[in-house]
Motif scaffolding. Sequence first.
Motif, PDB file in Angstrom:
ATOM      1  N   GLY A 158       0.801  -1.218   0.000  1.00  0.00           N
ATOM      2  CA  GLY A 158       0.000   0.000   0.000  1.00  0.00           C
ATOM      3  C   GLY A 158       0.825   1.253   0.000  1.00  0.00           C
ATOM      4  O   GLY A 158       2.048   1.199  -0.168  1.00  0.00           O
ATOM      5  N   ASN A 159       0.104   2.381   0.216  1.00  0.00           N
ATOM      6  CA  ASN A 159       0.720   3.689   0.063  1.00  0.00           C
ATOM      7  C   ASN A 159       1.338   3.815  -1.324  1.00  0.00           C
ATOM      8  O   ASN A 159       2.529   4.110  -1.461  1.00  0.00           O
ATOM      9  N   PHE A 160       0.509   3.536  -2.331  1.00  0.00           N
ATOM     10  CA  PHE A 160       0.930   3.648  -3.729  1.00  0.00           C
ATOM     11  C   PHE A 160       2.119   2.714  -3.950  1.00  0.00           C
ATOM     12  O   PHE A 160       2.046   1.550  -3.572  1.00  0.00           O
ATOM     13  N   ILE A 161       3.232   3.173  -4.502  1.00  0.00           N
ATOM     14  CA  ILE A 161       4.351   2.264  -4.790  1.00  0.00           C
ATOM     15  C   ILE A 161       5.326   2.148  -3.621  1.00  0.00           C
ATOM     16  O   ILE A 161       6.403   1.578  -3.764  1.00  0.00           O
ATOM     17  N   PHE A 162       4.946   2.684  -2.435  1.00  0.00           N
ATOM     18  CA  PHE A 162       5.842   2.584  -1.275  1.00  0.00           C
ATOM     19  C   PHE A 162       6.111   1.120  -0.928  1.00  0.00           C
ATOM     20  O   PHE A 162       7.240   0.713  -0.717  1.00  0.00           O
ATOM     21  N   ARG A 163       5.025   0.353  -0.842  1.00  0.00           N
ATOM     22  CA  ARG A 163       5.184  -1.062  -0.525  1.00  0.00           C
ATOM     23  C   ARG A 163       4.399  -1.879  -1.539  1.00  0.00           C
ATOM     24  O   ARG A 163       3.187  -1.832  -1.577  1.00  0.00           O
ATOM     25  N   SER A 164       5.125  -2.592  -2.402  1.00  0.00           N
ATOM     26  CA  SER A 164       4.429  -3.428  -3.377  1.00  0.00           C
ATOM     27  C   SER A 164       4.960  -4.847  -3.289  1.00  0.00           C
ATOM     28  O   SER A 164       5.867  -5.143  -2.515  1.00  0.00           O
ATOM     29  N   ARG A 165       4.360  -5.723  -4.068  1.00  0.00           N
ATOM     30  CA  ARG A 165       4.767  -7.137  -3.989  1.00  0.00           C
ATOM     31  C   ARG A 165       5.833  -7.453  -5.026  1.00  0.00           C
ATOM     32  O   ARG A 165       6.623  -8.367  -4.845  1.00  0.00           O
ATOM     33  N   GLU A 166       5.806  -6.725  -6.123  1.00  0.00           N
ATOM     34  CA  GLU A 166       6.874  -6.825  -7.121  1.00  0.00           C
ATOM     35  C   GLU A 166       7.515  -5.452  -7.168  1.00  0.00           C
ATOM     36  O   GLU A 166       6.824  -4.452  -7.380  1.00  0.00           O
ATOM     37  N   PHE A 167       8.801  -5.387  -6.915  1.00  0.00           N
ATOM     38  CA  PHE A 167       9.470  -4.088  -6.926  1.00  0.00           C
ATOM     39  C   PHE A 167      10.918  -4.287  -7.368  1.00  0.00           C
ATOM     40  O   PHE A 167      11.317  -5.395  -7.708  1.00  0.00           O
ATOM     41  N   GLU A 168      11.655  -3.186  -7.378  1.00  0.00           N
ATOM     42  CA  GLU A 168      13.033  -3.291  -7.834  1.00  0.00           C
ATOM     43  C   GLU A 168      13.947  -2.750  -6.757  1.00  0.00           C
ATOM     44  O   GLU A 168      13.598  -1.790  -6.076  1.00  0.00           O
ATOM     45  N   GLN A 169      15.105  -3.362  -6.629  1.00  0.00           N
ATOM     46  CA  GLN A 169      16.080  -2.894  -5.639  1.00  0.00           C
ATOM     47  C   GLN A 169      17.374  -2.463  -6.307  1.00  0.00           C
ATOM     48  O   GLN A 169      17.733  -2.963  -7.374  1.00  0.00           O
ATOM     49  N   MET A 170      18.060  -1.536  -5.635  1.00  0.00           N
ATOM     50  CA  MET A 170      19.420  -1.166  -6.038  1.00  0.00           C
ATOM     51  C   MET A 170      20.253  -1.421  -4.793  1.00  0.00           C
ATOM     52  O   MET A 170      20.050  -0.764  -3.773  1.00  0.00           O
ATOM     53  N   GLU A 171      21.122  -2.412  -4.874  1.00  0.00           N
ATOM     54  CA  GLU A 171      21.884  -2.776  -3.680  1.00  0.00           C
ATOM     55  C   GLU A 171      23.380  -2.761  -3.966  1.00  0.00           C
ATOM     56  O   GLU A 171      23.826  -3.175  -5.040  1.00  0.00           O
ATOM     57  N   LEU A 172      24.105  -2.300  -2.967  1.00  0.00           N
ATOM     58  CA  LEU A 172      25.562  -2.384  -3.020  1.00  0.00           C
ATOM     59  C   LEU A 172      26.019  -3.260  -1.866  1.00  0.00           C
ATOM     60  O   LEU A 172      25.585  -3.072  -0.733  1.00  0.00           O
ATOM     61  N   GLU A 173      26.863  -4.237  -2.162  1.00  0.00           N
ATOM     62  CA  GLU A 173      27.530  -4.987  -1.095  1.00  0.00           C
ATOM     63  C   GLU A 173      28.990  -4.549  -1.143  1.00  0.00           C
ATOM     64  O   GLU A 173      29.697  -4.828  -2.118  1.00  0.00           O
ATOM     65  N   PHE A 174      29.392  -3.827  -0.112  1.00  0.00           N
ATOM     66  CA  PHE A 174      30.754  -3.283  -0.100  1.00  0.00           C
ATOM     67  C   PHE A 174      31.592  -4.086   0.897  1.00  0.00           C
ATOM     68  O   PHE A 174      31.365  -4.037   2.099  1.00  0.00           O
ATOM     69  N   PHE A 175      32.533  -4.853   0.350  1.00  0.00           N
ATOM     70  CA  PHE A 175      33.312  -5.791   1.156  1.00  0.00           C
ATOM     71  C   PHE A 175      34.554  -5.125   1.730  1.00  0.00           C
ATOM     72  O   PHE A 175      35.315  -4.487   0.992  1.00  0.00           O
TER      73      PHE A 175
END
Length: 447
Positions: free
Chosen positions: A185-202
């Motif tokens: 809910g809250n529009f696209i704030f919380r959806s079931r299909e979404f996209e992430q941008m993640e960085l794993e910095f080792f």
Amino acid sequence: MVRPKPSMDEVVALAKRRGFIFPSSEIYGGVNGAWDYGPVGVELKRNVRAAWWRHMVELRDDVVGVDTSILMSPDVWRASGHLEHFHDLMVDCRTCKKRFRADELSGERCPSCGNATLTQPRAFHMMFKTYIGAMEDASSVAYLRPETAQGIFVDFKSIYQTGRKKPPFGVAQIGKAFRNEITPGNFIFRSREFEQMELEFFVPVQPESEGMRWFDYWVEQRHNWFLGLGIQPSRLRRHVYSGADLAHYSRATTDLEYDFPFGWGELEGIAHRASFDLQRHVDASGKDLSFFDEESKEKFLPAVIEPSLGVDRACLVFLLDAYEKEADRTVLHLHPRLAPYKTAVFPLVRNKPDIVEMAVRIERSLRPSLRTVFDDSGNVGKRYYRQDEIGTPLCVTVDYESLDRQDVTVRERDSKEQKRISVDRLASYLKHAIEPDDTAVLDSVAR
Ligand code: ATP
């Protein structure tokens, strides 16, 4: 001056009216928690991804990118702890049949109908299950990934060997993730299909202070990324986790929160996850994922700092923050880097072939270097109105005088100021006004 907060309804209406975002499968009544990006929305989303990639990968010499698959071995989710722990507690109301996340409830009574008929909380698993291959049985079960990070952890060895990097270095990924949220809910704030941008910095585990230094560095970087793209500073704050709120493996976690129409909410999480994730995969797979430093001849399992952001949540924040209703128009003050179109080109009138032809020629000449759009529908006032609503920073109008003087009117979105610019200077004028110089960013990412 801070712009007044819009209501979510205003922004949802604009998003639909102008072609940013629509509900998915709308002609069949929609599907809860899924959204489609329209002709201008897709441009905004691409620009958000590109701005992140530019900042996190292209302008750095210590981050490489990957694109890993959505379907992975179920063993990944067993090892990561998702199969066991990735659930939310759900509560139903026996009277009105509404469903809630237990952590959203404050008392015994249903927040919707007011009756004291709530069920006990039950665990609800959030990974979407599917089957690989023709047989639908236990051996073919697979899951849609609920985060992009695990693809980076399981590929860690191949990545550092082929990317020719040694800690401290990072791996970035942008991609779809799926979570069967109890209350999207809250529009696209919380959806079931979404996209992430993640960085794993080792980072090396020793000395420990280095890990914390990198954690602080990334919190700062991420905060500044939003400010650099025009987010109003007073709408962004940090929430620092401590004590019981911190995951057991995490050394430190800070959320960047945005002041949404419904209150402060998580925009991005930055976590120091120590060596937890790599260690889990070492234990479960029996494969050695440690890093071997050729110089020092030392072998170690790095710790990881993870900034994790939803593309859609970022799009929502950029839309909300840019929105302003003025007396005679609605305008999106989007950063030029994010604006769906950088320039719109208009002929003043449609019935003068010379003017139309000149506008067409100018638009075509700009197109290879700038995202432009040609618009000759309605009167010029209406066209400005439309471009303001989608956040186009500059509009170019070809009028009667343009034919003799070989110049055009350039009108700026925020100030509505108009200037005459000669046609031969137009491309460089627009590029200069719109394209940010990344030299300052390059300096700011220095460690
Ligand atoms: P929550 O507790 O609110 O469910 P989370 O803390 O589990 O969220 P993370 O796993 O940290 O969220 O996800 C990282 C980022 O991914 C979030 O900060 C958010 O920007 C985005 N995100 C997570 N879940 C969703 C979702 N259902 N829809 C859209 N974006 C999401």
